[in-house]
Write an enzyme that holds these catalytic residues in place. Structure first.
Site, PDB file in Angstrom:
ATOM      1  N   LYS A 158     -22.424 -25.127  19.028  1.00  0.00           N
ATOM      2  CA  LYS A 158     -21.813 -23.800  18.995  1.00  0.00           C
ATOM      3  C   LYS A 158     -22.860 -22.696  18.922  1.00  0.00           C
ATOM      4  O   LYS A 158     -22.682 -21.615  19.497  1.00  0.00           O
ATOM      5  CB  LYS A 158     -20.830 -23.707  17.823  1.00  0.00           C
ATOM      6  CG  LYS A 158     -19.581 -24.558  18.007  1.00  0.00           C
ATOM      7  CD  LYS A 158     -18.830 -24.190  19.283  1.00  0.00           C
ATOM      8  CE  LYS A 158     -17.535 -24.956  19.464  1.00  0.00           C
ATOM      9  NZ  LYS A 158     -16.777 -24.536  20.671  1.00  0.00           N
ATOM     10  N   TYR A 197     -22.268 -30.604  16.015  1.00  0.00           N
ATOM     11  CA  TYR A 197     -21.259 -29.616  16.401  1.00  0.00           C
ATOM     12  C   TYR A 197     -21.791 -28.203  16.190  1.00  0.00           C
ATOM     13  O   TYR A 197     -21.624 -27.323  17.052  1.00  0.00           O
ATOM     14  CB  TYR A 197     -19.985 -29.833  15.591  1.00  0.00           C
ATOM     15  CG  TYR A 197     -18.865 -28.884  15.928  1.00  0.00           C
ATOM     16  CD1 TYR A 197     -18.155 -29.019  17.113  1.00  0.00           C
ATOM     17  CD2 TYR A 197     -18.520 -27.838  15.070  1.00  0.00           C
ATOM     18  CE1 TYR A 197     -17.122 -28.148  17.434  1.00  0.00           C
ATOM     19  CE2 TYR A 197     -17.493 -26.963  15.386  1.00  0.00           C
ATOM     20  CZ  TYR A 197     -16.802 -27.121  16.564  1.00  0.00           C
ATOM     21  OH  TYR A 197     -15.786 -26.243  16.881  1.00  0.00           O
TER      22      TYR A 197
END
Length: 284
Positions: free
Chosen positions: A153, A149
């Site tokens: 990002k 994750y």
């Protein structure tokens, strides 16, 4: 003569998420809002705010094209695009479920890129527009137990930086919004994405991994409506900033970004339970 309404498109607008509240706040500012999600029924209630709902799966090029053909047919142009659709992936990197990882990267990175490609060219041809990509404070500083994750990002931040420079000559601005801990349904989504196989090296860290999945929903996190209102105010300014970072823990992560790597690693390892377990031998 009344000023023409800004046309806004937001992706990932299911109930309980940030996108839903962003739509409400843009509508409250007098914008014409197109809310999108994979399932129309997941956006129930947005019609009460005057939002128009469109089906859009950001991982499907045909769906992207069909959705924006509908939007452009109705509105003629898009002033503001908010790429909010996202997926999670929790667990140690060595335990990564590759299907889950690819899903996370497909939605967060390639989904954002696909939508930017569809809208950015039309904005450039019109010499006007703002693209808002939702990053994260973990795009500045990665944490244990959420490596996939975090890298997705960080990629969003880099993508937006490049896009901003490339589109600037055409009068189009690209900006990153980096949320801190914002109250939403992301904790449930993150928990469902946990990878921890039976033969994992990290079974004794289970509690820390599970805690990481819901860490953004800890007591004191920023209410979604407060976050959304501040984001919309920032985006609607005549000259929006390049980065808008807001929400609980955001200041701490910006400080982490400037710390020496050894100090940052030490603090985050303690915060997220990495340093609480001593692995003393192979048979321990």
């Amino acid at each position: 003569m009344s000023q023409e309404k800004k046309v806004v498109v937001v992706t990932g607008c299911s109930q309980g998420g940030i996108g839903y509240n962003l739509c409400e706040q843009f509508a409250a500012q007098g914008c014409r809002v197109f809310a999108t999600a994979r399932r129309i029924e997941a956006m129930s209630g947005l019609e009460a705010f005057g939002c128009e709902k469109v089906k859009l799966d950001v991982t499907d090029e045909a769906s992207i094209k069909a959705a924006f053909e509908e939007i452009y047919a109705k509105a003629g142009h898009v002033d503001i695009l908010v790429n909010n659709a996202g997926a999670h992936a929790i667990g140690a990197l060595l335990d990564t479920d590759m299907k889950m990882a690819r899903r996370c990267l497909d939605v967060n990175i390639f989904g954002t890129l696909g939508v930017c490609k569809e809208v950015g060219r039309r904005m450039a041809e019109r010499r006007s527009g703002t693209i808002v990509n939702i990053g994260s404070v973990v795009g500045y500083v990665a944490t244990p137990w959420a490596g996939i994750y975090c890298l997705s990002k960080a990629a969003i931040h880099s993508m937006t930086d490049a896009l901003r420079m490339e589109l600037a000559p055409f009068g189009v601005h690209a900006m990153v919004v980096a949320p801190g801990s914002i109250k939403s349904n992301i904790g449930d989504v993150a928990t469902a994405s946990i990878s921890l196989p039976e033969d994992s090296l990290f079974t004794r860290f289970r509690k820390s991994i599970e805690t990481r999945a819901t860490s953004s929903q800890a007591p004191g996190c920023t209410p979604t409506d407060v976050f959304a209102k501040n984001v919309v105010n920032a985006v609607m300014k005549p000259r929006p900033r390049n980065y808008f970072t807001y929400g609980r823990l955001s200041t701490i992560f910006l400080i982490f970004y400037h710390l020496p790597a050894w100090l940052k690693d030490t603090i985050l390892s303690r915060m997220l339970g990495v340093s609480k377990v001593k692995i003393s031998s192979k048979n321990d």
